[in-house]
Design a protein around this motif. Structure first.
Motif, mmCIF file in Angstrom:
data_model
loop_
_atom_site.group_PDB
_atom_site.id
_atom_site.type_symbol
_atom_site.label_atom_id
_atom_site.label_comp_id
_atom_site.label_asym_id
_atom_site.label_seq_id
_atom_site.Cartn_x
_atom_site.Cartn_y
_atom_site.Cartn_z
ATOM 1 N N THR A 1 -16.189 1.454 29.378
ATOM 2 C CA THR A 1 -16.960 2.014 30.477
ATOM 3 C C THR A 1 -17.693 0.880 31.198
ATOM 4 O O THR A 1 -17.807 -0.226 30.682
ATOM 5 C CB THR A 1 -18.011 3.029 29.976
ATOM 6 N N GLY A 2 -18.186 1.184 32.401
ATOM 7 C CA GLY A 2 -18.955 0.200 33.139
ATOM 8 C C GLY A 2 -18.429 -0.031 34.541
ATOM 9 O O GLY A 2 -17.575 0.707 35.042
ATOM 10 N N SER A 3 -18.920 -1.086 35.160
ATOM 11 C CA SER A 3 -18.578 -1.364 36.556
ATOM 12 C C SER A 3 -17.120 -1.777 36.723
ATOM 13 O O SER A 3 -16.506 -1.491 37.756
ATOM 14 C CB SER A 3 -19.505 -2.441 37.119
ATOM 15 N N LEU A 4 -16.549 -2.451 35.720
ATOM 16 C CA LEU A 4 -15.151 -2.871 35.828
ATOM 17 C C LEU A 4 -14.232 -1.661 35.918
ATOM 18 O O LEU A 4 -13.275 -1.650 36.713
ATOM 19 C CB LEU A 4 -14.759 -3.752 34.649
ATOM 20 N N ALA A 5 -14.506 -0.624 35.124
ATOM 21 C CA ALA A 5 -13.694 0.592 35.164
ATOM 22 C C ALA A 5 -13.734 1.219 36.560
ATOM 23 O O ALA A 5 -12.704 1.633 37.102
ATOM 24 C CB ALA A 5 -14.187 1.592 34.126
ATOM 25 N N PHE A 6 -14.932 1.265 37.159
ATOM 26 C CA PHE A 6 -15.038 1.811 38.515
ATOM 27 C C PHE A 6 -14.283 0.948 39.508
ATOM 28 O O PHE A 6 -13.576 1.462 40.397
ATOM 29 C CB PHE A 6 -16.495 1.933 38.953
ATOM 30 N N ARG A 7 -14.398 -0.378 39.403
ATOM 31 C CA ARG A 7 -13.741 -1.266 40.360
ATOM 32 C C ARG A 7 -12.222 -1.142 40.286
ATOM 33 O O ARG A 7 -11.529 -1.213 41.306
ATOM 34 C CB ARG A 7 -14.174 -2.719 40.136
ATOM 35 N N ILE A 8 -11.690 -0.937 39.088
ATOM 36 C CA ILE A 8 -10.240 -0.752 38.933
ATOM 37 C C ILE A 8 -9.814 0.551 39.611
ATOM 38 O O ILE A 8 -8.821 0.598 40.336
ATOM 39 C CB ILE A 8 -9.846 -0.758 37.446
ATOM 40 N N LYS A 9 -10.572 1.621 39.380
ATOM 41 C CA LYS A 9 -10.248 2.901 40.017
ATOM 42 C C LYS A 9 -10.317 2.782 41.540
ATOM 43 O O LYS A 9 -9.438 3.270 42.255
ATOM 44 C CB LYS A 9 -11.191 4.000 39.535
ATOM 45 N N ASP A 10 -11.358 2.142 42.022
ATOM 46 C CA ASP A 10 -11.539 1.963 43.464
ATOM 47 C C ASP A 10 -10.355 1.207 44.057
ATOM 48 O O ASP A 10 -9.838 1.576 45.128
ATOM 49 C CB ASP A 10 -12.848 1.201 43.700
ATOM 50 N N TRP A 11 -9.887 0.180 43.380
ATOM 51 C CA TRP A 11 -8.755 -0.618 43.861
ATOM 52 C C TRP A 11 -7.474 0.215 43.880
ATOM 53 O O TRP A 11 -6.715 0.198 44.866
ATOM 54 C CB TRP A 11 -8.571 -1.847 42.977
ATOM 55 N N ILE A 12 -7.217 0.966 42.814
ATOM 56 C CA ILE A 12 -6.016 1.807 42.735
ATOM 57 C C ILE A 12 -6.030 2.861 43.842
ATOM 58 O O ILE A 12 -5.032 3.087 44.530
ATOM 59 C CB ILE A 12 -5.911 2.475 41.345
ATOM 60 N N ASP A 13 -7.169 3.523 44.005
ATOM 61 C CA ASP A 13 -7.279 4.587 45.009
ATOM 62 C C ASP A 13 -7.092 4.046 46.423
ATOM 63 O O ASP A 13 -6.383 4.641 47.244
ATOM 64 C CB ASP A 13 -8.635 5.287 44.896
ATOM 65 N N LYS A 14 -7.727 2.925 46.718
ATOM 66 C CA LYS A 14 -7.614 2.359 48.064
ATOM 67 C C LYS A 14 -6.184 1.881 48.344
ATOM 68 O O LYS A 14 -5.696 1.992 49.482
ATOM 69 C CB LYS A 14 -8.610 1.208 48.232
ATOM 70 N N LYS A 15 -5.518 1.375 47.323
ATOM 71 C CA LYS A 15 -4.121 0.943 47.480
ATOM 72 C C LYS A 15 -3.235 2.146 47.815
ATOM 73 O O LYS A 15 -2.363 2.064 48.697
ATOM 74 C CB LYS A 15 -3.649 0.270 46.193
ATOM 75 N N PHE A 16 -3.451 3.269 47.128
ATOM 76 C CA PHE A 16 -2.688 4.492 47.386
ATOM 77 C C PHE A 16 -2.947 4.981 48.813
ATOM 78 O O PHE A 16 -2.021 5.346 49.546
ATOM 79 C CB PHE A 16 -3.085 5.560 46.366
ATOM 80 N N MET A 17 -4.219 4.983 49.216
ATOM 81 C CA MET A 17 -4.573 5.440 50.557
ATOM 82 C C MET A 17 -3.927 4.560 51.628
ATOM 83 O O MET A 17 -3.366 5.069 52.609
ATOM 84 C CB MET A 17 -6.089 5.436 50.739
ATOM 85 N N THR A 18 -4.011 3.263 51.443
ATOM 86 C CA THR A 18 -3.457 2.338 52.433
ATOM 87 C C THR A 18 -1.958 2.539 52.602
ATOM 88 O O THR A 18 -1.430 2.524 53.721
ATOM 89 C CB THR A 18 -3.741 0.872 52.027
ATOM 90 N N LYS A 19 -1.265 2.776 51.497
ATOM 91 C CA LYS A 19 0.192 2.954 51.551
ATOM 92 C C LYS A 19 0.577 4.118 52.446
ATOM 93 O O LYS A 19 1.488 4.006 53.278
ATOM 94 C CB LYS A 19 0.737 3.179 50.133
ATOM 95 N N PHE A 20 -0.132 5.256 52.304
ATOM 96 C CA PHE A 20 0.282 6.450 53.035
ATOM 97 C C PHE A 20 -0.500 6.681 54.330
ATOM 98 O O PHE A 20 -0.040 7.415 55.194
ATOM 99 C CB PHE A 20 0.206 7.666 52.126
ATOM 100 N N GLN A 21 -1.669 6.066 54.473
ATOM 101 C CA GLN A 21 -2.377 6.165 55.756
ATOM 102 C C GLN A 21 -1.684 5.342 56.834
ATOM 103 O O GLN A 21 -1.635 5.736 57.991
ATOM 104 C CB GLN A 21 -3.829 5.685 55.612
ATOM 105 N N LYS A 22 -1.151 4.192 56.416
ATOM 106 C CA LYS A 22 -0.550 3.278 57.387
ATOM 107 C C LYS A 22 0.966 3.275 57.338
ATOM 108 O O LYS A 22 1.607 2.651 58.179
ATOM 109 C CB LYS A 22 -1.080 1.851 57.164
ATOM 110 N N GLY A 23 1.517 3.950 56.320
ATOM 111 C CA GLY A 23 2.964 3.909 56.164
ATOM 112 C C GLY A 23 3.712 4.736 57.189
ATOM 113 O O GLY A 23 3.149 5.475 57.962
#
Length: 368
Positions: free
Chosen positions: A346-368
């Protein structure tokens, strides 16, 4: 001769297909997408929007725009009925849409208790866009006076919503309370180490957890539990169990135990081969699948391939759910929990990993 493909819902399992509508049109087919909103909100980032980490534009896909700019038709409406024999969909507006092939990704709705009196301060976690409305109303009141917000639901949705509410209310200047009512046992379907670490992190961030039992009813913003205990709150967010749309059962198509559209390994109805589906609204015949976004995302390429193959009379591909998936929660205040097989932290690293995964998914389909 071209056929008519209807995509019922613009959810996670349809993202690949929505991004490639032009391919269906180039093959001579017609594509219609039906959805209740011009946008589809990514549920994985919904709690973060509630906590003001994200804004609505950060977590939504412009479904209508994506469909229409490729030459497809978008109908803003809700599906209320399915006639599988006649291959027709009945919409809330009274409109009837015929199809040759249909794929459902209509998601699920939150189970509601009996509610008596004013409902204006009661919100559900679905549809996701309601969390933004909740954020605005809760923050506005909390800037004026002390506020008690109750979150009902002992699973990941309840945990994430409660943690992000605590983040939202952390800077208001007035005394605020966030209570999580987690049924008889918080995170009951998860291993004890996951349950314990989530509980500890939420408590550390100021969330008050209760295991009072299940919610029976709400009367004028007072929650009444099956244990006899009652609690009043200024705002209530329901993150309890979910159910698929009732029209599946009503239509006579095969359904699973929860009323979801029954599909085989090809994400196809075993009785009506022209009906496909993915995401929360289906019941996978081969094995029970958790109602988590990871399966909808994994279904994406299979649905896209199989819809195109079915229209062209080609071979379908089976869906393989895969093994253990990454479990990752945003618990507010830049903190998270991550578990993958034996790894848990748990901690900030777990959140940062989730944030990175989510933003990557969004970028793929928002701009794809």
């Amino acid at each position: 001769m071209g056929k008519h493909l209807v995509l019922a819902g613009g959810g996670h399992a349809h993202m690949e297909t929505l991004a490639n509508i032009r391919q269906f049109l180039d093959l001579g087919h017609r594509v219609t997408v039906i959805g209740p909103s011009d946008y589809h909100y990514y549920s994985g980032m919904g709690p973060g929007m509630l906590g003001a980490t994200y804004e609505p534009d950060d977590i939504r896909f412009a479904t209508r725009q994506k469909v229409e700019e490729q030459g497809g038709e978008f109908i803003r409406d809700e599906i209320t009925g399915l006639d599988p024999s006649g291959r027709r969909l009945h919409l809330a507006s009274g409109r009837v849409v015929d199809y040759d092939l249909v794929s459902f990704n209509t998601g699920s709705s939150v189970d509601l208790p009996e509610i008596v009196g004013d409902r204006s301060a009661i919100y559900t976690v679905k549809p996701i866009e309601r969390l933004y409305e909740a954020r605005q109303q809760i923050k506005k009141k909390a800037e004026q006076q002390a506020v008690h917000v109750a979150v009902v639901g002992g699973g990941p949705a309840g945990a994430e919503v409660a943690g992000n509410l605590r983040q939202l209310l952390g800077q208001t200047g007035h005394k605020t309370r966030v209570s999580l009512f987690a049924g008889h046992r918080f995170m009951s379907r998860f291993p004890e180490n996951v349950r314990r670490r989530c509980w500890q992190l939420l408590e550390k961030n100021g969330v008050i957890l209760h295991e009072y039992g299940y919610l029976k009813s709400i009367t004028n913003n007072t929650l009444i539990f099956d244990s006899g205990i009652s609690e009043h709150a200024d705002f209530i967010i329901l993150a309890t169990g979910v159910h698929p749309s009732p029209f599946f059962k009503q239509s006579g198509v095969p359904t699973g135990p929860d009323g979801g559209l029954l599909v085989n390994d090809y994400l196809q109805s075993p009785k009506y081969p022209e009906i496909f589906g993915g995401g929360d609204c289906i019941s996978f015949q081969s094995q029970a699948l958790d109602k988590v976004g990871v399966y909808a995302v994994r279904e994406n390429p299979i649905l896209f391939h199989n819809l195109k193959a079915a229209l062209q009379g080609k071979e379908l591909l089976p869906f393989e759910p895969g093994g253990d998936y990454l479990l990752i929660f945003n618990l507010g205040n830049g903190q998270g929990l991550l578990r993958k097989k034996w790894l848990l932290f748990t901690g900030s690293l777990a959140f940062r990993i989730k944030d990175w995964i989510d933003k990557k998914f969004m970028t793929k389909f928002q701009k794809g």
